[in-house]
Design a protein around this motif. Structure first.
Motif, PDB file in Angstrom:
ATOM      1  N   HIS A  21       0.832  -1.246   0.092  1.00  0.00           N
ATOM      2  CA  HIS A  21       0.068  -0.080   0.125  1.00  0.00           C
ATOM      3  C   HIS A  21       0.898   1.231   0.068  1.00  0.00           C
ATOM      4  N   TYR A  22       1.957   1.129   0.721  1.00  0.00           N
ATOM      5  CA  TYR A  22       3.000   2.227   0.803  1.00  0.00           C
ATOM      6  C   TYR A  22       4.168   1.743   1.152  1.00  0.00           C
ATOM      7  N   VAL A  23       5.391   2.150   0.438  1.00  0.00           N
ATOM      8  CA  VAL A  23       6.624   1.712   0.770  1.00  0.00           C
ATOM      9  C   VAL A  23       7.653   3.093   0.986  1.00  0.00           C
ATOM     10  N   GLY A  24       7.944   3.136   1.936  1.00  0.00           N
ATOM     11  CA  GLY A  24       8.945   4.564   2.153  1.00  0.00           C
ATOM     12  C   GLY A  24       9.163   4.741   3.541  1.00  0.00           C
ATOM     13  N   ASN A  25       9.671   5.848   3.795  1.00  0.00           N
ATOM     14  CA  ASN A  25       9.680   6.327   5.321  1.00  0.00           C
ATOM     15  C   ASN A  25       8.513   6.467   6.132  1.00  0.00           C
ATOM     16  N   ILE A  26       8.870   6.153   7.313  1.00  0.00           N
ATOM     17  CA  ILE A  26       7.505   6.385   8.318  1.00  0.00           C
ATOM     18  C   ILE A  26       8.095   6.992   9.546  1.00  0.00           C
ATOM     19  N   ARG A  27       7.143   7.429  10.485  1.00  0.00           N
ATOM     20  CA  ARG A  27       7.907   7.971  11.762  1.00  0.00           C
ATOM     21  C   ARG A  27       8.121   6.942  12.608  1.00  0.00           C
ATOM     22  N   THR A  28       9.302   7.155  13.420  1.00  0.00           N
ATOM     23  CA  THR A  28       9.487   5.971  14.457  1.00  0.00           C
ATOM     24  C   THR A  28       9.581   6.604  15.818  1.00  0.00           C
ATOM     25  N   GLY A  29       9.153   7.973  15.957  1.00  0.00           N
ATOM     26  CA  GLY A  29       8.981   8.671  17.165  1.00  0.00           C
ATOM     27  C   GLY A  29       8.558   9.941  17.121  1.00  0.00           C
ATOM     28  N   LYS A  30       9.071  11.093  17.679  1.00  0.00           N
ATOM     29  CA  LYS A  30       9.011  12.220  17.200  1.00  0.00           C
ATOM     30  C   LYS A  30       9.268  12.628  15.745  1.00  0.00           C
ATOM     31  N   PHE A  31       8.384  13.834  15.293  1.00  0.00           N
ATOM     32  CA  PHE A  31       8.763  14.304  13.861  1.00  0.00           C
ATOM     33  C   PHE A  31      10.207  14.451  13.700  1.00  0.00           C
ATOM     34  N   GLY A  32      10.663  14.062  12.524  1.00  0.00           N
ATOM     35  CA  GLY A  32      11.953  14.069  12.193  1.00  0.00           C
ATOM     36  C   GLY A  32      12.963  12.716  12.427  1.00  0.00           C
ATOM     37  N   SER A  33      12.158  11.764  13.045  1.00  0.00           N
ATOM     38  CA  SER A  33      12.678  10.480  13.171  1.00  0.00           C
ATOM     39  C   SER A  33      12.072   9.489  12.426  1.00  0.00           C
ATOM     40  N   VAL A  34      12.725   9.167  11.236  1.00  0.00           N
ATOM     41  CA  VAL A  34      11.999   8.080  10.337  1.00  0.00           C
ATOM     42  C   VAL A  34      13.016   7.029  10.210  1.00  0.00           C
ATOM     43  N   ALA A  35      11.999   5.900   9.418  1.00  0.00           N
ATOM     44  CA  ALA A  35      12.739   4.874   8.887  1.00  0.00           C
ATOM     45  C   ALA A  35      12.125   4.288   7.976  1.00  0.00           C
ATOM     46  N   PRO A  36      12.698   3.434   6.889  1.00  0.00           N
ATOM     47  CA  PRO A  36      11.922   2.793   5.786  1.00  0.00           C
ATOM     48  C   PRO A  36      11.202   1.786   6.244  1.00  0.00           C
ATOM     49  N   ALA A  37      10.025   1.638   5.767  1.00  0.00           N
ATOM     50  CA  ALA A  37       8.999   0.700   5.954  1.00  0.00           C
ATOM     51  C   ALA A  37       8.131   0.192   5.132  1.00  0.00           C
ATOM     52  N   VAL A  38       7.470  -0.685   5.527  1.00  0.00           N
ATOM     53  CA  VAL A  38       6.210  -1.284   4.382  1.00  0.00           C
ATOM     54  C   VAL A  38       4.788  -1.106   4.906  1.00  0.00           C
ATOM     55  N   VAL A  39       3.839  -0.395   4.365  1.00  0.00           N
ATOM     56  CA  VAL A  39       2.717  -0.752   4.684  1.00  0.00           C
ATOM     57  C   VAL A  39       1.909  -1.380   3.672  1.00  0.00           C
ATOM     58  N   GLU A  40       1.027  -2.442   4.202  1.00  0.00           N
ATOM     59  CA  GLU A  40       0.454  -3.547   3.289  1.00  0.00           C
ATOM     60  C   GLU A  40      -1.222  -3.190   3.432  1.00  0.00           C
ATOM     61  N   ARG A  41      -1.692  -3.929   2.412  1.00  0.00           N
ATOM     62  CA  ARG A  41      -3.236  -3.799   2.328  1.00  0.00           C
ATOM     63  C   ARG A  41      -3.849  -5.291   2.182  1.00  0.00           C
ATOM     64  N   CYS A  42      -4.520  -5.631   3.057  1.00  0.00           N
ATOM     65  CA  CYS A  42      -5.047  -7.105   3.077  1.00  0.00           C
ATOM     66  C   CYS A  42      -6.043  -7.042   1.736  1.00  0.00           C
ATOM     67  N   GLU A  43      -5.777  -8.037   0.900  1.00  0.00           N
ATOM     68  CA  GLU A  43      -7.037  -8.281  -0.175  1.00  0.00           C
ATOM     69  C   GLU A  43      -8.148  -8.947   0.339  1.00  0.00           C
ATOM     70  N   GLY A  44      -8.299  -9.391   1.564  1.00  0.00           N
ATOM     71  CA  GLY A  44      -9.358 -10.006   1.844  1.00  0.00           C
ATOM     72  C   GLY A  44     -10.511  -9.070   2.422  1.00  0.00           C
ATOM     73  N   CYS A  45      -9.842  -8.107   3.269  1.00  0.00           N
ATOM     74  CA  CYS A  45     -10.868  -7.159   3.821  1.00  0.00           C
ATOM     75  C   CYS A  45     -10.546  -5.897   3.794  1.00  0.00           C
ATOM     76  N   ALA A  46      -9.765  -5.454   3.006  1.00  0.00           N
ATOM     77  CA  ALA A  46      -9.308  -3.984   2.606  1.00  0.00           C
ATOM     78  C   ALA A  46      -8.597  -3.176   3.725  1.00  0.00           C
ATOM     79  N   VAL A  47      -8.361  -3.955   4.863  1.00  0.00           N
ATOM     80  CA  VAL A  47      -7.730  -3.093   6.005  1.00  0.00           C
ATOM     81  C   VAL A  47      -6.380  -2.922   5.599  1.00  0.00           C
ATOM     82  N   VAL A  48      -5.656  -1.813   6.125  1.00  0.00           N
ATOM     83  CA  VAL A  48      -4.150  -1.722   5.951  1.00  0.00           C
ATOM     84  C   VAL A  48      -3.304  -1.550   6.908  1.00  0.00           C
ATOM     85  N   ARG A  49      -2.350  -2.250   6.977  1.00  0.00           N
ATOM     86  CA  ARG A  49      -1.464  -2.744   8.172  1.00  0.00           C
ATOM     87  C   ARG A  49       0.010  -2.355   7.945  1.00  0.00           C
ATOM     88  N   LEU A  50       0.701  -1.928   9.020  1.00  0.00           N
ATOM     89  CA  LEU A  50       2.125  -1.815   8.864  1.00  0.00           C
ATOM     90  C   LEU A  50       2.747  -3.331   9.271  1.00  0.00           C
TER      91      LEU A  50
END
Length: 301
Positions: A21-50
């Motif tokens: 669903h999204y691939v890129g930096n996400i917040r790891t704490g306060k604004f300015g603290s980021v790291a790459p991650a993957v956010v996925e979408r379930c094809e069964g119920c359409a929920v989005v999950r880190l």
């Protein structure tokens, strides 16, 4: 970048089919603290999950780790300073529902700011909070205190008139089980109010290259829109009988995002010092379903 762990079964629907669903930096704490991650979408119920390997360890919610990561103080006093001002949104969403004489529970209550606002009306209050350093203060203020909703079931199953669960369900390992626990706690005719960030908010549309890296966070596993939340509620044998969108941030906040591509907090931009204009802005987002938070009102089916 892709998730390196095998695809798990969705905790909500059991599907093992996930799409990025999204691939890129996400917040790891306060604004300015980021790291790459993957956010996925379930094809069964359409929920989005880190993807799980990027999520905050549950142990940090029990200790002081979660609030330290966000740059928040650990004392009850600092919790009040941060959260007292936010209670107007929850209390405003509840109106005109009366809390007088009701048995009320707050799941994920933190230091108990919301509970203090309703304690003069409620007949009895149950405080449910995994962070143990808040328990002593909650108990001293007369609240029956548990770490998790399942811990309260033995004593309060079928007894709670109103359950609050405000900005919590996005954190937990199994949101479907949380709704089932809430259903078990509710008295006949009881209501639950569950608030969570709105995946379908306007800034996600307007700033697709900038806002997602702020919106997605290691402390939030789950991301719901109205459709995916209602579908989950049905699986928990609960009905979302009302859904209220709430815009907690001003037009100045939104326009500063468009100008600067970064958060500026609640600022007032020159020439926009007009409460009426801000009220129209909030009302538009709330009526169109594009506000940044929604409150789901639920009852057992």
């Amino acid at each position: 970048m892709t998730s390196i762990l095998p695809k798990p079964s969705c905790e909500i629907c059991g599907s093992t089919v996930w799409g990025d669903h999204y691939v890129g930096n996400i917040r790891t704490g306060k604004f300015g603290s980021v790291a790459p991650a993957v956010v996925e979408r379930c094809e069964g119920c359409a929920v989005v999950r880190l993807a799980e390997e990027f999520c905050l360890d549950d142990y940090e919610y029990v200790t002081t780790g979660y609030r330290e990561r966000l740059g928040q103080g650990q004392s009850v006093e600092t919790f009040f300073a941060e959260h007292d001002k936010l209670q107007r949104f929850t209390l405003g969403s509840v109106s005109p529902l009366s809390l007088r004489g009701k048995l009320v529970a707050d799941i994920g209550c933190g230091g108990g700011a919301l509970l203090d606002h309703v304690s003069g009306l409620a007949r009895e209050i149950v405080a449910i909070e995994p962070a143990k350093h808040f328990h002593s203060s909650l108990g001293k203020r007369g609240y029956r205190t548990f770490a998790y909703a399942q811990d309260a079931v033995g004593e309060y199953a079928g007894k709670v008139d109103l359950v609050f669960c405000i900005q919590v369900i996005e954190h937990v390992q199994d949101p479907l089980q949380l709704l089932r626990d809430i259903r078990t706690l509710l008295s006949p005719g009881g209501l639950a109010i569950v608030a969570t960030p709105n995946l379908d908010q306007l800034l996600m549309d307007l700033l697709p290259d900038d806002y997602p890296s702020f919106f997605y966070r290691t402390v939030h596993r789950w991301y719901f829109d109205a459709t995916s939340f209602r579908a989950m509620a049905e699986r928990a044998e609960m009905e979302v009988f009302e859904l209220k969108y709430v815009q907690r941030y001003s037009i100045g906040n939104s326009l500063a995002w468009l100008r600067d591509r970064r958060p500026q907090g609640e600022i007032v931009l020159h020439g926009l010092e007009n409460e009426g204009l801000d009220a129209i802005w909030r009302s538009h987002l709330e009526s169109s379903g594009k506000a940044e938070t929604f409150y789901a009102f639920l009852r057992a089916l």
